[in-house]
Design a protein around this motif. Structure first.
Motif, PDB file in Angstrom:
ATOM      1  N   ASP A  98      40.524  67.283 -32.402  1.00 39.92           N
ATOM      2  CA  ASP A  98      41.511  66.737 -31.473  1.00 39.92           C
ATOM      3  C   ASP A  98      40.839  65.541 -30.802  1.00 39.92           C
ATOM      4  OD1 ASP A  98      43.351  66.094 -29.515  1.00 39.92           O
ATOM      5  OD2 ASP A  98      43.602  68.141 -28.783  1.00 39.92           O
ATOM      6  N   SER A 118      49.371  69.343 -37.522  1.00 43.82           N
ATOM      7  CA  SER A 118      48.255  68.578 -38.085  1.00 43.82           C
ATOM      8  C   SER A 118      46.920  69.276 -37.897  1.00 43.82           C
ATOM      9  CB  SER A 118      48.165  67.198 -37.448  1.00 43.82           C
ATOM     10  OG  SER A 118      47.191  66.422 -38.126  1.00 43.82           O
ATOM     11  N   VAL A 121      44.284  65.908 -34.898  1.00 44.58           N
ATOM     12  CA  VAL A 121      45.113  65.307 -33.863  1.00 44.58           C
ATOM     13  C   VAL A 121      44.436  64.021 -33.430  1.00 44.58           C
ATOM     14  CG1 VAL A 121      46.092  65.567 -31.558  1.00 44.58           C
ATOM     15  CG2 VAL A 121      45.985  67.535 -33.097  1.00 44.58           C
ATOM     16  N   SER A 122      45.095  62.901 -33.669  1.00 48.52           N
ATOM     17  CA  SER A 122      44.538  61.595 -33.314  1.00 48.52           C
ATOM     18  C   SER A 122      45.603  60.840 -32.547  1.00 48.52           C
ATOM     19  CB  SER A 122      44.129  60.837 -34.586  1.00 48.52           C
ATOM     20  OG  SER A 122      43.674  59.541 -34.266  1.00 48.52           O
ATOM     21  N   SER A 123      45.579  61.003 -31.234  1.00 43.87           N
ATOM     22  CA  SER A 123      46.649  60.435 -30.417  1.00 43.87           C
ATOM     23  C   SER A 123      46.423  58.977 -30.063  1.00 43.87           C
ATOM     24  CB  SER A 123      46.819  61.262 -29.133  1.00 43.87           C
ATOM     25  OG  SER A 123      45.597  61.326 -28.426  1.00 43.87           O
ATOM     26  N   PHE A 142      48.632  62.066 -38.702  1.00 42.86           N
ATOM     27  CA  PHE A 142      47.836  61.532 -37.600  1.00 42.86           C
ATOM     28  C   PHE A 142      47.951  60.017 -37.566  1.00 42.86           C
ATOM     29  CE2 PHE A 142      44.898  61.706 -41.196  1.00 42.86           C
ATOM     30  CZ  PHE A 142      44.315  60.452 -41.168  1.00 42.86           C
TER      31      PHE A 142
END
Length: 193
Positions: A98, A118, A121-123, A142
């Motif tokens: 994350d 996912s 997690v790549s915000s 992502f």
């Protein structure tokens, strides 16, 4: 101190690097000398970042029980960022990494992660994902500024795109995506090879 592991926890006042011992530290080497971070029974993250500029290298993150809500490397919950996961394996846990912003995930293997949204997690659109392998995951989607040299095999995607909003998507292989209507790359600026 922590109730999750007998050995307690690291509590640095600034970023640090946790490097697992290996006989040979080279990408995708999964020899038996690598340390394993394994869940016991609770729902929690195995490696949670409390400061920016924190890295983990050469560590296996494994699900040690039937709980499906385990995170491996959690750089995102506190909003820190600027972290690095290198040559790690994330196996049968919910979410492998994350990541928040300005983080790099490289030479990692995400296998059989159970999150349907996912395994990564790549915000932040500033994250870089390079040379990673995604196999048999319940969900992969992502965002990253760069996604390069990755393999997505026998894994579930979505109509929202496996890789989204990448400024550069290059040298990736998408093979046997298991959800009908899945899109490999969505809203990406540049796609090559």
């Amino acid at each position: 101190s922590s109730s999750n592991v007998a050995g307690g926890r690291l509590a640095p006042t600034a970023g640090c690097a946790v490097v697992g011992y290996m006989t040979n530290r080279y990408p995708y080497n999964l020899d038996a000398t690598r340390p394993v971070f394994q869940s016991s029974s609770n729902t929690y993250s195995l490696f949670t970042v409390g400061n920016p500029n924190t890295s983990c290298h050469c560590i296996d993150f494994e699900n040690g029980n039937s709980n499906t809500a385990i995170k491996g490397f959690d750089d995102g919950s506190s909003g820190w960022g600027n972290s690095d996961a290198w040559n790690c394996k994330f196996n049968a846990i919910s979410i492998g990494v994350d990541a928040r912003t300005n983080s790099t995930i490289e030479y990692c293997w995400f296998n059989a992660c159970t999150s349907t949204s996912s395994c990564l997690v790549s915000s932040g659109l500033t994250n870089i994902v390079k040379n990673c392998v995604f196999t048999s995951n319940a969900g992969v989607t992502f965002a990253a500024v760069v996604c390069e040299g990755c393999v997505f095999y026998s894994t579930a995607g979505s109509s929202g795109g496996i890789v989204t909003n990448a400024r550069s998507l290059s040298r990736c292989l998408f093979h046997t995506i298991t959800v009908a209507g899945s899109i490999a790359a969505k809203d990406c600026y540049s796609i090559d090879n």
